[in-house]
Design a protein around this motif. Sequence first.
Motif, short mmCIF file in Angstrom:
data_model
loop_
_atom_site.label_atom_id
_atom_site.label_comp_id
_atom_site.label_asym_id
_atom_site.label_seq_id
_atom_site.Cartn_x
_atom_site.Cartn_y
_atom_site.Cartn_z
N LYS A 140 18.47 86.16 -36.90
CA LYS A 140 18.82 87.45 -37.46
C LYS A 140 20.30 87.76 -37.23
O LYS A 140 20.98 88.31 -38.09
N GLY A 179 21.39 102.65 -27.94
CA GLY A 179 21.26 103.87 -28.74
C GLY A 179 22.43 104.80 -28.47
O GLY A 179 23.05 105.32 -29.40
N LEU A 210 27.26 100.54 -40.34
CA LEU A 210 26.08 99.81 -40.77
C LEU A 210 25.43 99.23 -39.52
O LEU A 210 26.00 98.35 -38.87
N VAL A 211 24.26 99.74 -39.17
CA VAL A 211 23.65 99.32 -37.92
C VAL A 211 22.71 98.14 -38.14
O VAL A 211 21.88 98.15 -39.05
N CYS A 212 22.86 97.12 -37.32
CA CYS A 212 22.02 95.93 -37.42
C CYS A 212 21.36 95.64 -36.08
O CYS A 212 22.05 95.48 -35.08
N ASN A 213 20.04 95.58 -36.06
CA ASN A 213 19.31 95.29 -34.84
C ASN A 213 18.90 93.83 -34.82
O ASN A 213 17.99 93.43 -35.53
N GLU A 218 22.24 85.95 -39.81
CA GLU A 218 22.01 86.60 -41.10
C GLU A 218 22.83 87.88 -41.23
O GLU A 218 23.43 88.15 -42.27
N TYR A 219 22.82 88.66 -40.16
CA TYR A 219 23.54 89.93 -40.19
C TYR A 219 25.03 89.72 -40.35
O TYR A 219 25.70 90.46 -41.08
N THR A 221 19.00 96.28 -30.15
CA THR A 221 18.26 97.29 -30.90
C THR A 221 18.71 98.68 -30.50
O THR A 221 18.98 98.96 -29.35
N VAL A 222 18.76 99.51 -31.48
CA VAL A 222 19.20 100.88 -31.30
C VAL A 222 18.13 101.68 -30.55
O VAL A 222 18.39 102.78 -30.08
N SER A 223 16.97 101.11 -30.40
CA SER A 223 15.91 101.85 -29.70
C SER A 223 16.00 101.63 -28.20
O SER A 223 15.26 102.23 -27.45
#
Lengths: 325, 325
Positions: A103, A75, A93-96, A106-107, A68-70
């Motif tokens: 996921k 980040g 294209l950012v994918c968390n 899927e990404y 996650t970018v958080s």
Amino acid sequence: MPTIKDVARLAGVTVTTVSRVLNNRGYISDATRQKVYQAMEELNYQPNEIARSLHRRKSKLIGLIIPTVSHPFFGELAGFIEYYAHLIGYKVLVCNSLLDRKKEKEYIEMLKSNRVDGIIMGSHTLEVEEYMNVNYPIVTFDRCISEKIPYISSDNYEGGKLATTLLIQKGCKKVAHISGNLQLQLLANKRSQAFIELSKEHGIESVIVETELNVFDITQYEMMIRHLLEKHPDIDGIFASSDVMAAYVIQICYFLNKRIPEHIKIVGYDDIKIASLFVPPLTTIRQPIEEMAKCAVELIVKQVNKEPFERENVFPVELVERLTT
Amino acid sequence: MPTIKDVARLAGVTVTTVSRVLNNRGYISDATRQKVYQAMEELNYQPNEIARSLHRRKSKLIGLIIPTVSHPFFGELAGFIEYYAHLIGYKVLVCNSLLDRKKEKEYIEMLKSNRVDGIIMGSHTLEVEEYMNVNYPIVTFDRCISEKIPYISSDNYEGGKLATTLLIQKGCKKVAHISGNLQLQLLANKRSQAFIELSKEHGIESVIVETELNVFDITQYEMMIRHLLEKHPDIDGIFASSDVMAAYVIQICYFLNKRIPEHIKIVGYDDIKIASLFVPPLTTIRQPIEEMAKCAVELIVKQVNKEPFERENVFPVELVERLTT
DNA sequence: TTCAATATGTCAATCGTTTGACATAAAAGA
DNA sequence: TCTTTTATGTCAAACGATTGACATATTGAA
């Protein structure tokens, strides 16, 4: 939205001519060029990148899959990746994945559908085989997937060694290590390996606790660390495998009235920006995040252009000694 | 890469039929459907989203422009935006403006060229007029641009009020506020406004320092805060307009041997994840980041679908009292 | 038996741009 | 004057999918 035809019509030329000025090919007189530019201006024309992508079969898009970018480390990584990608006309294209296997899969499918030019993988819950039919330029962070896929990592063993050695040098008698998830076949595990080997080598008592998969269950982390320090109150040195983890440790020590660095010394890993703002400022192992990000982008581009590239990209690590040791 | 034609050929049907199963329209027998699925499987076929986007003139892409994803607040915001976008099949193109006017403009152009379905603006260095010919679904964070463009913000005035009031209630005699850049026409300025009004109302001495534009010049921040505390050693309460800023304050107080909260009390803003890990844990004004992110995505989608939407989306703020007050 | 519903095919345009092949004409150089 | 070079045009295919209009064939039900 105006199209190239509208521009051509307004400029009184053909679409071929407009395309020629757009792509700088063939002969174009200055006069025509100006007419075309003016028409574009007037119509507020923006070439449709989707149509372009379709035709040239290059999307100028890079997919980035991270937990996650958080999370501060990712980040910062994502920030730099986007920075260097943008410099050379790529979009990100950012994918968390949230470290969710489903996921993540899927990404990857999604990115393939969107014909990204390459994928940077910083999240690794998938089995190695799953990557086999990803016939894309791909770069991996901290995991070695196959003979062909390049990877980027910091010198994890050296980092673990620096951290552990520092604790020992500073006089710690019993050290603990909070590792990431060791089931995942990450290169970061070498940090733990170094910790084990070095503490054994120096005959120092040591204990390891492993982090679960769900990255952000705050209370769980707290419990774990608290439990560790209560079960082993004589621990006087901790090597956390990330700065965020170290922040938990610092805070719990504060609540437990263990003074840092007098009673207990702490070393983190990453050197995220905020680590220098902790109280006390965190001693940590610095990963050259910016250089690693730059390298990731370059590796994608080299693969896109079919240029040769290094498979192993291990970056030197640096001990940043601040006030927790 | 296999195309729909390859699938059709292998399945022994026409592209129309394949398209029909792909898009679930018209009559399709189970037998054919299976044949098609099998062919897709066998070829490892992924429909080309670029071609689809071109045709349907929807990219399912949202552009996100923020100062930088490596700032914890924006990192968390971006994380949630991506999360909610992904839930409904949208992808997110992340753009870090670094609060550079030129980059911000470039990014808007780029996003338009890429025919994103909407833009979420969380970076505001541009003049209001520049947005005029962005005839896109657009959503703004913390800035009110025009009559038509919806914006999202926390209840900034209330936040400033809660923070200031708390400091005063806790007995502060001289309070300071570290604001963001007040030149930018941000709604966040209301935090400062509340601070000014409330401290005046209570007859409390107050001082404000304003932050420059370049967000991440660490030493500059340090200098500024240090200077503030040296010039006004009697300050016993600080309201920082972000948690990151509060982290600086906490650290400098630590070095200046000012005890928190005994000698000086601190309130932040945002409630980023790591704020609870500061030492001492930070008292702050919580913005409901997740809800705001969700709202941003919804506002884009509503505009895309030409549904009615609210222009003003002000989210309630909450005082999270921890140990710095 | 007949009609409707179901199932598939055929064909071609469309989305917006690029590009190659070729034609034509004007300007410039020999 | 003749030949290049330069400048533009014409035309059409291609990128990969969607879709509408229409045709045809197979079912099943009335």
